[in-house]
Design an enzyme around this catalytic site. Structure first.
Site, PDB file in Angstrom:
ATOM      1  N   SER A  21       0.778  -1.232   0.000  1.00  0.00           N
ATOM      2  CA  SER A  21       0.000   0.000   0.000  1.00  0.00           C
ATOM      3  C   SER A  21       0.815   1.290   0.000  1.00  0.00           C
ATOM      4  O   SER A  21       1.611   1.538   0.906  1.00  0.00           O
ATOM      5  CB  SER A  21      -0.940   0.003   1.214  1.00  0.00           C
ATOM      6  OG  SER A  21      -1.489   1.285   1.413  1.00  0.00           O
ATOM      7  N   SER A  23      -0.927   4.246  -0.067  1.00  0.00           N
ATOM      8  CA  SER A  23      -1.777   5.197   0.645  1.00  0.00           C
ATOM      9  C   SER A  23      -1.451   5.287   2.132  1.00  0.00           C
ATOM     10  O   SER A  23      -1.383   6.386   2.691  1.00  0.00           O
ATOM     11  CB  SER A  23      -3.252   4.823   0.463  1.00  0.00           C
ATOM     12  OG  SER A  23      -3.616   4.890  -0.896  1.00  0.00           O
ATOM     13  N   LYS A  85     -13.373  -1.504  -6.710  1.00  0.00           N
ATOM     14  CA  LYS A  85     -13.800  -0.171  -7.129  1.00  0.00           C
ATOM     15  C   LYS A  85     -15.193  -0.148  -7.751  1.00  0.00           C
ATOM     16  O   LYS A  85     -15.846   0.897  -7.770  1.00  0.00           O
ATOM     17  CB  LYS A  85     -12.783   0.418  -8.111  1.00  0.00           C
ATOM     18  CG  LYS A  85     -11.431   0.708  -7.482  1.00  0.00           C
ATOM     19  CD  LYS A  85     -10.479   1.382  -8.453  1.00  0.00           C
ATOM     20  CE  LYS A  85      -9.136   1.628  -7.798  1.00  0.00           C
ATOM     21  NZ  LYS A  85      -8.222   2.403  -8.672  1.00  0.00           N
ATOM     22  N   ASN A 106     -13.211   5.146  -6.013  1.00  0.00           N
ATOM     23  CA  ASN A 106     -11.958   4.859  -5.306  1.00  0.00           C
ATOM     24  C   ASN A 106     -11.791   5.702  -4.034  1.00  0.00           C
ATOM     25  O   ASN A 106     -10.800   5.573  -3.332  1.00  0.00           O
ATOM     26  CB  ASN A 106     -10.742   5.089  -6.228  1.00  0.00           C
ATOM     27  CG  ASN A 106     -10.398   6.554  -6.369  1.00  0.00           C
ATOM     28  OD1 ASN A 106     -11.275   7.392  -6.574  1.00  0.00           O
ATOM     29  ND2 ASN A 106      -9.116   6.870  -6.265  1.00  0.00           N
ATOM     30  N   ALA A 147      -9.956   0.643 -12.614  1.00  0.00           N
ATOM     31  CA  ALA A 147      -9.047   1.755 -12.931  1.00  0.00           C
ATOM     32  C   ALA A 147      -9.153   2.142 -14.407  1.00  0.00           C
ATOM     33  O   ALA A 147      -9.040   3.323 -14.756  1.00  0.00           O
ATOM     34  CB  ALA A 147      -7.608   1.372 -12.594  1.00  0.00           C
TER      35      ALA A 147
END
Length: 263
Positions: A21, A23, A85, A106, A147
């Protein structure tokens, strides 16, 4: 007079394989730099889409006790990554017009236990692509997952014609990998990899396209950011193409998410 403790503000990432990750490290550093000691960013690994409803229930904020799952904290915002998503849209209370048009979410803003879905991938991709504009030819989008929808949305807004490339084409706007011929390669100026191929630790794989047809007129954009130089990028760069990974897209989409969470 009773003094009620202010709950910690929790943000996080929903996905399946989150050991890589971006994020969590990005927002952890951001909170530290801002001095936000009462903010925390967590990874929420969910094994299957069928568990999404249960996850939402488990993080519902109790307004009476001012707790979430018995803890003095409140989930204020979430990011969503592969492969949820699109699935996440089924459990949201509201979806922004842009995210609905894209067909993928997202970013989730949470207020009074109401979940609103947004898409910041399109914004992040557009910002990352801007140094390479204008794109004077067509584009290929490798992959058809969540995406890819944001990428298509952005290309449409830039009036860049595109085709999807998939192992299992299902419509007239999608071709299979074997159909990416030398002739097709001459017609495109931008190729975007939206698949997870090449992501650490499986770094020795790349989408199967004719790299020997790549020239200095091509731009290769890989949404993968770990490793920084994917095999997809290396093969293209060896033939003179300009290449970019997904790091800048992630930074831009993360900042847009932060803006949404703080509205």
């Amino acid at each position: 007079m009773e003094i009620k403790q202010i709950p910690r503000s929790i943000f996080g990432l929903i996905g399946k394989r989150l050991d890589y990750s971006f994020s969590r490290s990005y927002f952890t550093e951001k909170f530290e730099s801002l001095g936000f000691q009462d903010h925390e960013y967590r990874n929420f690994e969910i094994p299957d889409a069928s568990e999404l409803v249960r996850f939402r229930e488990s993080v519902t904020y109790d307004l009476q006790t001012r707790t979430t799952a018995g803890k003095s904290e409140i989930i204020r915002g979430l990011n969503v990554t592969i492969p949820y998503k699109q699935d996440i849209m089924d459990i949201l209370d509201e979806i922004s017009p842009e995210a609905r048009d894209i067909g993928a979410v997202n970013t989730i803003a949470i207020e009074d236990n109401r979940w609103t879905g947004h898409n910041t991938d399109a914004y992040g991709f557009g910002k990352g692509l801007s140094p390479f504009l204008p794109i004077k030819k067509n584009a290929l989008i490798l992959g058809t997952g969540g995406a890819s929808k944001a990428i298509a949305y952005t290309l449409e807004s830039m009036q860049i014609p595109y085709l999807f490339v998939s192992r299992n084409p299902k419509d007239e706007f999608t071709i299979d990998y074997k159909s990416v011929s030398p002739q097709v390669m001459k017609m495109v100026g931008l190729i975007i990899n939206t698949t997870p191929l090449g992501t650490h630790p499986d770094v020795e794989v790349a989408p199967e396209i004719p790299y020997d047809q790549v020239t200095g007129q091509h731009v290769f954009y890989d949404l993968v950011y770990n490793p920084p130089q994917t095999l997809f990028m290396k093969k293209a760069s060896a033939h003179g193409a300009q290449v970019i990974n997904g790091k800048q897209m992630l930074v831009h989409q993360a900042e847009k998410a932060w803006e949404i969470w703080n509205k």
